[in-house]
Design an enzyme around this catalytic site. Structure first.
Site, PDB file in Angstrom:
ATOM      1  CE  LYS A 116      -4.480  -1.564   1.353  1.00 23.66           C
ATOM      2  NZ  LYS A 116      -5.685  -1.362   2.100  1.00 23.66           N
ATOM      3  CE  LYS A 200      -6.800  -6.989  -1.354  1.00 24.18           C
ATOM      4  NZ  LYS A 200      -7.483  -6.881  -0.107  1.00 24.18           N
ATOM      5  CE  LYS A 203     -14.223  -1.993   0.785  1.00 20.73           C
ATOM      6  NZ  LYS A 203     -13.183  -2.359   1.765  1.00 20.73           N
TER       7      LYS A 203
HETATM    8  N1  AQP Z   1     -10.395  -9.970  -3.210  1.00 24.83           N
HETATM    9  C1  AQP Z   1     -10.729 -10.482  -2.033  1.00 24.83           C
HETATM   10  N2  AQP Z   1     -10.927 -11.807  -1.909  1.00 24.83           N
HETATM   11  C2  AQP Z   1     -11.287 -12.347  -0.704  1.00 24.83           C
HETATM   12  N3  AQP Z   1     -11.487 -11.616   0.408  1.00 24.83           N
HETATM   13  C3  AQP Z   1     -11.294 -10.287   0.307  1.00 24.83           C
HETATM   14  N4  AQP Z   1     -11.409  -9.289   1.202  1.00 24.83           N
HETATM   15  C4  AQP Z   1     -11.121  -8.105   0.602  1.00 24.83           C
HETATM   16  N5  AQP Z   1     -10.818  -8.300  -0.686  1.00 24.83           N
HETATM   17  C5  AQP Z   1     -10.918  -9.645  -0.906  1.00 24.83           C
HETATM   18  C6  AQP Z   1     -11.783  -9.489   2.585  1.00 24.83           C
HETATM   19  O1  AQP Z   1     -12.857  -8.613   2.881  1.00 24.83           O
HETATM   20  C7  AQP Z   1     -12.764  -8.232   4.253  1.00 24.83           C
HETATM   21  C8  AQP Z   1     -12.877  -6.751   4.331  1.00 24.83           C
HETATM   22  O2  AQP Z   1     -11.813  -6.136   3.630  1.00 24.83           O
HETATM   23  P1  AQP Z   1     -11.498  -4.616   3.938  1.00 24.83           P
HETATM   24  O3  AQP Z   1     -12.412  -3.764   3.210  1.00 24.83           O
HETATM   25  O4  AQP Z   1     -11.484  -4.386   5.386  1.00 24.83           O
HETATM   26  O5  AQP Z   1     -10.050  -4.424   3.527  1.00 24.83           O
HETATM   27  P2  AQP Z   1      -9.274  -4.715   2.232  1.00 24.83           P
HETATM   28  O6  AQP Z   1      -8.740  -6.092   2.267  1.00 24.83           O
HETATM   29  O7  AQP Z   1      -8.252  -3.674   2.233  1.00 24.83           O
HETATM   30  O8  AQP Z   1     -10.328  -4.539   1.053  1.00 24.83           O
HETATM   31  P3  AQP Z   1      -9.980  -4.023  -0.352  1.00 24.83           P
HETATM   32  O9  AQP Z   1     -11.181  -4.033  -1.173  1.00 24.83           O
HETATM   33  O10 AQP Z   1      -8.828  -4.775  -0.886  1.00 24.83           O
HETATM   34  O11 AQP Z   1      -9.604  -2.518  -0.075  1.00 24.83           O
HETATM   35  P4  AQP Z   1      -8.349  -1.754  -0.555  1.00 24.83           P
HETATM   36  O12 AQP Z   1      -8.538  -1.569  -1.989  1.00 24.83           O
HETATM   37  O13 AQP Z   1      -8.423  -0.473   0.226  1.00 24.83           O
HETATM   38  O14 AQP Z   1      -7.140  -2.566  -0.231  1.00 24.83           O
HETATM   39  C9  AQP Z   1     -11.419  -8.761   4.784  1.00 24.83           C
HETATM   40  O15 AQP Z   1     -11.659  -9.932   5.539  1.00 24.83           O
HETATM   41  C10 AQP Z   1     -10.665  -9.087   3.541  1.00 24.83           C
HETATM   42  O16 AQP Z   1      -9.764 -10.145   3.746  1.00 24.83           O
END
Ligand code: AQP
Length: 336
Positions: A116, A200, A203
Site C-alpha cells: 500500500k 486481488k 476497492k
Molecule cells: N479480493 C478479495 N478476496 C477475498 N477476500 C477479500 N477481502 C477483501 N478483498 C478480498 C476481505 O474482505 C474483508 C474486508 O476487507 P477490507 O475492506 O477491510 O479491507 P481490504 O482487504 O483492504 O479490502 P480491499 O477491497 O482490498 O480494499 P483496498 O482496496 O483499500 O485494499 C477482509 O476480511 C478481507 O480479507
C-alpha cells in the site's frame, strides 16, 4: 487448570468504497453463516479507513453504506453486534498498548504495508504502518477466538496472535487473551481482479471493470463479465490444467462459489466450452445472487436514521464488553 474461553467471532470491513464480490465471497458470506452458530461482533472499521485520507463527507456516507451492505447480505443486528469502530474508544486505547507490545521488526515484515505504501513509504501515514496493531486491538478487545477474513489478512492475523501471546507472557497473564484463529473460506479465499488474475479484487483498484460491486446493476455485471480477461484456450477437464491460467481459474472459482458447487463439478459441467458461453452462465449466476443484495442496499440507504440507530444500538452493546475488558487490561498493565 486453564480457563476455557468463550467462543467469540470478530471481524470488520473498511468503509472505503463500494463492497465488492471479494468482500462478499471472502468474508461477509462467512460472517452470515457464523452468526447462526456463535456470538458474533461485526464492525465497520472506520479508524482503519483513515490510514489513507478520506474526504469526511465521503467517509460518513461510506460508513452508512457499508452498514447497509452488512444488513443486505444477511447480517442480523438481533443476532450479531454491528457497530462502527470509532464509536467505541477501547479500540484506540488498546491499540496504543499494543503499539508498545508489538516490535518494530514485526511491523517491518507486513507485506500489505509495503504494497500500500509502495515507493512512497516516507510519505505514508504512521497509522498505515501500525494498522495491524489496531486490527489486533479490534479482535482482542472482545477476547475474540475466531476471525473470519479473506486470505489477504492472514499475515495480520498471525501478528494479532503474536501480540496476544507476548502480552500474556510479558504480563504473566496466562490465557488472558485467547490466541485468535483465522477462519478463511476454503473454496475461495481470495477473489482476483477481473482484469488481472494475479491481483486481488479490491476497492482501491482504479478500474471499476476489475470488480463486481454489490450495488452493480444486471447490466453492469453482464458488461464486466463480458470484458473480464480470459485466455484463448477452452475450459479444461482437469484441475491441474488450470495451474498457469490465473484468469480462467478465478472466473471458474467465482462460478463454483456462487453456485455452491466444487471446482471439480464446474469443470465437469463446463469443460470443452468456449469462455463466451461460460461467461453467460457466470453472469446469470452473479445477477441472481448479487442483484437482490444490491436492491436491498439501495433501499436501506434511503433510511439513514434506521442505519444510524442500528449502529448506535450495536455500539452500546460493544461498549459494555469493551469497558469491562479495558478495565481488566489496564489493571494488568498497572494503570490506576
Ligand atoms: N479480493 C478479495 N478476496 C477475498 N477476500 C477479500 N477481502 C477483501 N478483498 C478480498 C476481505 O474482505 C474483508 C474486508 O476487507 P477490507 O475492506 O477491510 O479491507 P481490504 O482487504 O483492504 O479490502 P480491499 O477491497 O482490498 O480494499 P483496498 O482496496 O483499500 O485494499 C477482509 O476480511 C478481507 O480479507
Amino acid at each position: 487448570m486453564k480457563k476455557t474461553l468463550k467462543e467469540v467471532v470478530f471481524s470488520g470491513v473498511q468503509p472505503t468504497g463500494n463492497l465488492h464480490l471479494g468482500n462478499y465471497l471472502g468474508a461477509i458470506k462467512n460472517f452470515v453463516d457464523l452468526q447462526k452458530k456463535m456470538e458474533c461482533i461485526y464492525c465497520v472499521v472506520d479508524l482503519h479507513a483513515i490510514t489513507s485520507f478520506q474526504k469526511p463527507s465521503e467517509l460518513n456516507k461510506s460508513i452508512l453504506e457499508t452498514t447497509a451492505g452488512f444488513i443486505a447480505c444477511g447480517l442480523d443486528f438481533k443476532k450479531s453486534i454491528i457497530f462502527n469502530q470509532s464509536s467505541v474508544s477501547g479500540h484506540s486505547e488498546l491499540a496504543w498498548i499494543f503499539n508498545c507490545v508489538a516490535r518494530v521488526g514485526w511491523m517491518n515484515r507486513m507485506t500489505q504495508f509495503k504494497e500500500k505504501a509502495g515507493q512512497n513509504k516516507e510519505n505514508a501515514s504512521v497509522g498505515l504502518y501500525v494498522y495491524p496493531n489496531l486490527m489486533a486491538a479490534d479482535i482482542l478487545l472482545y477476547k475474540a477466538t475466531h476471525v473470519p477474513v479473506g486470505d489477504d489478512q492472514k499475515q495480520h492475523l498471525e501478528l494479532a496472535r503474536d501480540i496476544a501471546q507476548k502480552f500474556n507472557n510479558d504480563f504473566n497473564s496466562d490465557n488472558f487473551f485467547p490466541i485468535p484463529k483465522p477462519l478463511i473460506q476454503k473454496k475461495i479465499s481470495r477473489v482476483m481482479s477481473l482484469r488481472d488474475g494475479k491481483k486481488k479484487m479490491s476497492k482501491s483498484e482504479e478500474s471499476d471493470y476489475s470488480r463486481i460491486n454489490l450495488n452493480d446493476t444486471a447490466d453492469d455485471i453482464k458488461k464486466k463479465i463480458k470484458k473480464a480477461k480470459t485466455d484463448s484456450l477452452p475450459i479444461p477437464e482437469k484441475l491441474e490444467d488450470l495451474k498457469n491460467r490465473p484468469e480462467a481459474n478465478n472466473l471458474l472459482n467465482i462460478y463454483s462459489s456462487i453456485t455452491n458447487s466444487s471446482l471439480e463439478k464446474t469443470l465437469n459441467d463446463m469443460n470443452g466450452k468456449e469462455f463466451s458461453k461460460f461467461k453467460d452462465s457466470l453472469s446469470d449466476a452473479l445477477i441472481a445472487e448479487i442483484c437482490p443484495v444490491g436492491k436491498k442496499i439501495k433501499d436501506l440507504n434511503k433510511d439513514k436514521n434506521y442505519l444510524i440507530k442500528t449502529l448506535k444500538e450495536g455500539s452500546d452493546k460493544a461498549s459494555k464488553i469493551s469497558h469491562e475488558n479495558m478495565r481488566q487490561i489496564k489493571n494488568i498493565v498497572g494503570f490506576i
